[in-house]
Scaffold this motif. Structure first.
Motif, PDB file in Angstrom:
ATOM      1  N   LYS A  41      18.821  10.189 -31.656  1.00 28.34           N
ATOM      2  CA  LYS A  41      18.239   9.818 -33.043  1.00 28.34           C
ATOM      3  C   LYS A  41      16.521   9.702 -32.371  1.00 28.34           C
ATOM      4  CE  LYS A  41      17.538   7.344 -37.083  1.00 28.34           C
ATOM      5  NZ  LYS A  41      18.228   6.908 -38.261  1.00 28.34           N
ATOM      6  N   SER A  42      16.390   8.905 -31.347  1.00 24.99           N
ATOM      7  CA  SER A  42      14.906   8.380 -30.733  1.00 24.99           C
ATOM      8  C   SER A  42      14.305   9.877 -30.389  1.00 24.99           C
ATOM      9  CB  SER A  42      14.917   7.452 -29.857  1.00 24.99           C
ATOM     10  OG  SER A  42      15.576   7.766 -28.516  1.00 24.99           O
ATOM     11  N   ASP A  43      14.747  10.477 -29.623  1.00 27.28           N
ATOM     12  CA  ASP A  43      14.226  11.813 -29.291  1.00 27.28           C
ATOM     13  C   ASP A  43      14.142  12.773 -30.705  1.00 27.28           C
ATOM     14  OD1 ASP A  43      14.214  11.018 -26.742  1.00 27.28           O
ATOM     15  OD2 ASP A  43      16.290  12.013 -26.194  1.00 27.28           O
ATOM     16  N   ARG A  44      14.899  12.756 -31.366  1.00 29.62           N
ATOM     17  CA  ARG A  44      14.618  13.583 -32.869  1.00 29.62           C
ATOM     18  C   ARG A  44      13.224  13.099 -33.345  1.00 29.62           C
ATOM     19  NH1 ARG A  44      19.993  12.943 -33.811  1.00 29.62           N
ATOM     20  NH2 ARG A  44      19.619  11.813 -35.439  1.00 29.62           N
ATOM     21  N   LEU A  45      13.164  11.720 -33.385  1.00 31.73           N
ATOM     22  CA  LEU A  45      12.158  11.016 -33.954  1.00 31.73           C
ATOM     23  C   LEU A  45      10.622  11.202 -33.415  1.00 31.73           C
ATOM     24  CD1 LEU A  45      13.685   7.585 -35.251  1.00 31.73           C
ATOM     25  CD2 LEU A  45      12.818   9.473 -36.580  1.00 31.73           C
ATOM     26  N   ASP A  88       8.320  22.335 -42.502  1.00 30.79           N
ATOM     27  CA  ASP A  88       9.398  21.696 -43.389  1.00 30.79           C
ATOM     28  C   ASP A  88      10.361  21.619 -42.136  1.00 30.79           C
ATOM     29  OD1 ASP A  88      11.643  20.963 -44.834  1.00 30.79           O
ATOM     30  OD2 ASP A  88      11.995  23.096 -45.669  1.00 30.79           O
ATOM     31  N   VAL A  89      10.462  20.204 -41.590  1.00 29.58           N
ATOM     32  CA  VAL A  89      11.538  19.888 -40.257  1.00 29.58           C
ATOM     33  C   VAL A  89      12.657  19.397 -41.001  1.00 29.58           C
ATOM     34  CG1 VAL A  89      11.421  18.345 -38.421  1.00 29.58           C
ATOM     35  CG2 VAL A  89       9.201  19.427 -39.182  1.00 29.58           C
ATOM     36  N   GLU A  90      13.776  19.863 -40.294  1.00 32.70           N
ATOM     37  CA  GLU A  90      15.189  19.428 -40.602  1.00 32.70           C
ATOM     38  C   GLU A  90      15.599  18.979 -39.149  1.00 32.70           C
ATOM     39  OE1 GLU A  90      17.958  21.655 -42.822  1.00 32.70           O
ATOM     40  OE2 GLU A  90      16.366  22.711 -43.822  1.00 32.70           O
ATOM     41  N   GLU A  91      16.385  18.026 -39.290  1.00 40.51           N
ATOM     42  CA  GLU A  91      17.024  17.431 -37.991  1.00 40.51           C
ATOM     43  C   GLU A  91      18.330  17.499 -37.974  1.00 40.51           C
ATOM     44  OE1 GLU A  91      15.506  13.330 -37.204  1.00 40.51           O
ATOM     45  OE2 GLU A  91      13.580  13.838 -37.709  1.00 40.51           O
ATOM     46  N   PHE A  92      18.972  17.634 -36.633  1.00 38.00           N
ATOM     47  CA  PHE A  92      20.290  17.841 -36.761  1.00 38.00           C
ATOM     48  C   PHE A  92      20.605  16.971 -35.347  1.00 38.00           C
ATOM     49  CE2 PHE A  92      18.679  21.736 -38.649  1.00 38.00           C
ATOM     50  CZ  PHE A  92      19.860  21.820 -39.659  1.00 38.00           C
ATOM     51  N   GLN A  93      21.941  16.394 -35.585  1.00 31.70           N
ATOM     52  CA  GLN A  93      22.409  15.621 -34.247  1.00 31.70           C
ATOM     53  C   GLN A  93      23.491  16.563 -33.599  1.00 31.70           C
ATOM     54  OE1 GLN A  93      23.824  11.865 -35.705  1.00 31.70           O
ATOM     55  NE2 GLN A  93      25.966  12.556 -36.004  1.00 31.70           N
ATOM     56  N   SER A  94      23.826  17.567 -33.892  1.00 27.71           N
ATOM     57  CA  SER A  94      24.714  18.502 -33.297  1.00 27.71           C
ATOM     58  C   SER A  94      24.417  19.828 -33.403  1.00 27.71           C
ATOM     59  CB  SER A  94      26.170  18.059 -33.747  1.00 27.71           C
ATOM     60  OG  SER A  94      26.386  18.735 -34.828  1.00 27.71           O
ATOM     61  N   ALA A  95      24.843  20.566 -32.314  1.00 31.84           N
ATOM     62  CA  ALA A  95      24.766  22.136 -32.603  1.00 31.84           C
ATOM     63  C   ALA A  95      25.634  22.608 -33.672  1.00 31.84           C
ATOM     64  CB  ALA A  95      24.969  22.772 -31.230  1.00 31.84           C
ATOM     65  N   THR A 106      14.457  20.529 -24.963  1.00 34.41           N
ATOM     66  CA  THR A 106      14.227  19.221 -24.743  1.00 34.41           C
ATOM     67  C   THR A 106      15.234  18.810 -23.972  1.00 34.41           C
ATOM     68  OG1 THR A 106      14.686  18.412 -26.981  1.00 34.41           O
ATOM     69  CG2 THR A 106      12.524  19.202 -26.893  1.00 34.41           C
ATOM     70  N   THR A 107      14.914  18.160 -22.745  1.00 30.05           N
ATOM     71  CA  THR A 107      16.047  17.650 -22.015  1.00 30.05           C
ATOM     72  C   THR A 107      15.593  16.770 -20.947  1.00 30.05           C
ATOM     73  OG1 THR A 107      17.964  18.646 -20.836  1.00 30.05           O
ATOM     74  CG2 THR A 107      15.984  19.885 -20.399  1.00 30.05           C
ATOM     75  N   SER A 108      16.584  15.862 -20.441  1.00 31.62           N
ATOM     76  CA  SER A 108      16.215  15.099 -19.321  1.00 31.62           C
ATOM     77  C   SER A 108      16.412  15.672 -18.008  1.00 31.62           C
ATOM     78  CB  SER A 108      17.250  13.774 -19.662  1.00 31.62           C
ATOM     79  OG  SER A 108      18.498  14.219 -19.651  1.00 31.62           O
ATOM     80  N   SER A 109      16.853  16.749 -18.039  1.00 30.87           N
ATOM     81  CA  SER A 109      17.104  17.387 -16.748  1.00 30.87           C
ATOM     82  C   SER A 109      16.307  18.735 -16.253  1.00 30.87           C
ATOM     83  CB  SER A 109      18.616  17.829 -16.639  1.00 30.87           C
ATOM     84  OG  SER A 109      18.723  18.633 -15.334  1.00 30.87           O
TER      85      SER A 109
END
Length: 178
Positions: free
Chosen positions: A10-14, A32-39, A86-89
């Motif tokens: 959630k913090s990365d989406r925000l 118009d932005v839509e957020e999803f927590q899963s593919a 967007t990734t940590s690796s």
């Protein structure tokens, strides 16, 4: 312009959403932005959506379906939407080229890195939403340039053939070209 953010954090989406709002304000464009927590949720929404996104921010490390697999599924389906990972690796950077990603943001990224990634897709975003005002039936109407297929002259008028219909325009062909 429709933009998807798909990230299980959630913090990365925000963060991405906040940066998009700041960028939109600077560029004077609406999003118009839509957020999803899963593919899975994002793919389902994409399938049902009347207006498809022009840009998807996609995290690579997610449960069930990861971002790289999601990108492969989109490309296999013929979807050419811009993708910014967007990734940590950094280990998937080379693989991102295989799915024709437009950028790769390494978390945690700052606004300057975000703007740099957006500059890579800005031409496409501008083309996607560039509009022209044309007078139709004594009223000004906005047309997206990409929705105009072609124009022809007909009895001293211009006939615009668009993706949804044909319109007689109160404009000269020379003015339309400009």
């Amino acid at each position: 312009m429709k933009i998807y953010i798909c990230d299980d954090s959630k913090s990365d989406r925000l963060r991405v959403h906040h940066y998009l709002e700041k960028y939109a304000k600077e560029q004077e464009i609406s999003m118009d932005v839509e957020e999803f927590q899963s593919a899975r949720d994002m793919l389902l929404a994409h399938k049902k959506a009347a207006e498809k996104p022009v840009l998807i921010f996609l995290d690579i490390y997610m449960d069930q379906i990861d971002g790289m697999e999601t990108a492969k599924m989109l490309r296999k389906a013929g979807i050419k939407t811009s993708i910014l990972f967007t990734t940590s690796s950094q280990e998937h950077a080379m693989e991102a080229f295989q799915v024709h990603a437009d950028g790769y943001l390494h978390k945690p990224f700052d606004y300057e890195a975000f703007k740099h990634a957006m500059s890579k897709v800005s031409d496409q975003l501008q083309t996607e939403f560039k509009t022209i005002d044309i007078r139709i039936d004594r009223m000004n109407r906005k047309f997206r340039v990409k929705d105009i297929c072609y124009a022809e002259t007909d009895s001293h008028r211009v006939l615009l053939h668009c993706t949804d219909n044909a319109y007689y325009a109160s404009i000269t062909m020379e003015a339309l070209k400009e």
